[in-house]
Design an enzyme around this catalytic site. Structure first.
Site, PDB file in Angstrom:
ATOM      1  CB  SER A 191      67.745 -45.179 -12.727  1.00  0.00           C
ATOM      2  OG  SER A 191      68.390 -45.833 -11.516  1.00  0.00           O
ATOM      3  CG  HIS A 192      65.183 -46.277  -7.049  1.00  0.00           C
ATOM      4  ND1 HIS A 192      64.281 -46.489  -8.183  1.00  0.00           N
ATOM      5  CD2 HIS A 192      64.561 -46.461  -6.068  1.00  0.00           C
ATOM      6  CE1 HIS A 192      63.032 -47.048  -7.321  1.00  0.00           C
ATOM      7  NE2 HIS A 192      63.224 -46.798  -6.233  1.00  0.00           N
ATOM      8  CB  SER A 193      71.237 -44.795  -9.157  1.00  0.00           C
ATOM      9  OG  SER A 193      72.288 -44.185  -9.641  1.00  0.00           O
TER      10      SER A 193
ATOM     11  CG  ASP B 248      65.178 -48.035 -11.427  1.00  0.00           C
ATOM     12  OD1 ASP B 248      64.241 -47.470 -11.117  1.00  0.00           O
ATOM     13  OD2 ASP B 248      66.172 -47.880 -10.700  1.00  0.00           O
TER      14      ASP B 248
END
Lengths: 210, 156
Positions: free
Chosen positions: B33-35, B94
């Site tokens: 994920s980007h996070s 994602d």
């Protein structure tokens, strides 16, 4: 004057990439500003980090073939950028480098053909086409102008890439985060096309320096 | 689909233990994920919802090279090697740079375990399906299929 029969070596490619790194550094704020309008406001800082890593890597290793220099630089972009431009520009440089092979000197025509292979790989990876308001809208005109030759192929490529980037302003984004904006992406210059045009400007500068 | 929720391991009969009594290798799962928080939380969620079974090796690979939002090729590569027990690695992502980075790593061939696969699935629902399937002894193709099927879990 430099035409497509003139040869380039690893030093030329090294200058191309360090010149590109300097112009990314200089234009980082502009790229991030363009990206804040239709993206996530990190294009400038991402490319800054990526090209700084390229310069560092090229300072440690100095491959003797233009292709190997591009492959090394492409790997750095994939690992250090952090945004979509990392794998996209990384693919551009690496596939271009692979297409050039191991030769220590290559002609401008060979570089143009290799770049076309690289741009095609970018299109395939991103699933984008001309007119989607992406970096391809600067890369394809740039590489076509370069391949067309003429008395000033590198200058012509720079101009075509600049015009291609400018032509993204009225386009509606069809790829990436900007595409979520739909019609509201119209009226903004694409940050990826803008940074792609910087690459052709840097190439023209590096070649003219010889 | 409803009967599959009771027997999530496609193929169903995979033994939990090999003949020698050693734990059977499980398909590893990497969540990109980007996070960092999203990747790690989805990993915990998926393992938590798969409770009651032997767990599967799951790792989050979230955030960019600078620790902020983004995608890190190095984190993805490290996570994939960490969960690789020889049964394959399913990588769920994602969007955007997460997808492109994994595609490039796979194309490059030397930064990921040999039998790593990008799975076309929604991250949260796909992760849960993948972990349940892997924990149940499914092979890589079955884990990927379970995750991909999550696109069709209609909610309304």
């Amino acid at each position: 004057m430099t035409d497509l029969t003139d040869e380039l070596d690893a030093g030329t490619v090294f200058r191309w990439l360090t010149t590109a790194a300097a112009s990314v550094e200089r234009e980082a704020d502009l790229l991030t500003e363009l990206d804040s309008a239709i993206g996530d406001a990190d294009h400038g800082s991402n490319l800054q980090r990526g090209f700084a890593a390229v310069v560092t890597a090229l300072g440690k290793e100095s491959p003797s073939a233009p292709g190997a220099v591009l492959i090394l630089a492409g790997r750095q972009l994939v690992s250090s950028v952090g945004g979509a431009s990392g794998p996209l520009y990384g693919t551009l440089l690496r596939r271009t480098g692979k297409a050039l092979g191991d030769a220590e000197r290559v002609t401008g025509s060979q570089l143009a053909e290799a770049l076309r292979t690289g741009v095609d790989a970018v299109a395939q990876l991103g699933g984008a086409a001309l007119g989607d308001k992406t970096m391809l809208d600067a890369l394809y005109p740039g590489v076509e102008a370069l391949a067309a030759g003429g008395p000033h192929p590198y200058g012509a490529a720079r101009t075509a890439a600049d015009e291609g980037a400018l032509a993204t302003v009225p386009m509606r984004a069809r790829k990436g985060r900007a595409s979520y904006l739909g019609e509201r992406s119209v009226g903004h210059k694409d940050p990826g096309a803008t940074s792609s045009a910087l690459l052709f400007t840097a190439l023209a500068g590096a070649v003219a320096d010889e | 689909m409803s009967e599959q929720q009771d027997t999530p391991l496609a193929g169903g009969q995979a033994p939990d233990r090999s003949a020698e009594g050693k734990p059977q290798p499980r398909v590893g799962i990497v969540l990109v994920s980007h996070s960092k928080e999203v990747a790690d939380s989805v990993a915990r969620l998926a393992v938590g919802l798969a409770a009651g079974r032997d767990s599967a090796p799951v790792e989050g690979a979230g955030g960019g090279p600078d620790g902020g939002l983004g995608t890190s090729a190095e984190l993805i590569s490290a996570a994939a090697h960490k969960v690789d027990t020889g049964a394959g690695v399913a990588i769920l992502v994602d969007l955007g740079s997460a997808v492109l980075t994994v595609k490039v790593l796979l194309a490059e061939g030397d930064d990921l375990p040999e039998n790593a696969q990008l799975v076309d699935a929604p991250l949260v629902e796909g992760a849960i399906a993948a972990v349940v399937a892997s924990a149940g002894g499914a092979d890589l193709a079955e884990v990927a299929a379970a995750a991909e099927e999550a696109y069709h879990f209609r909610k309304v």
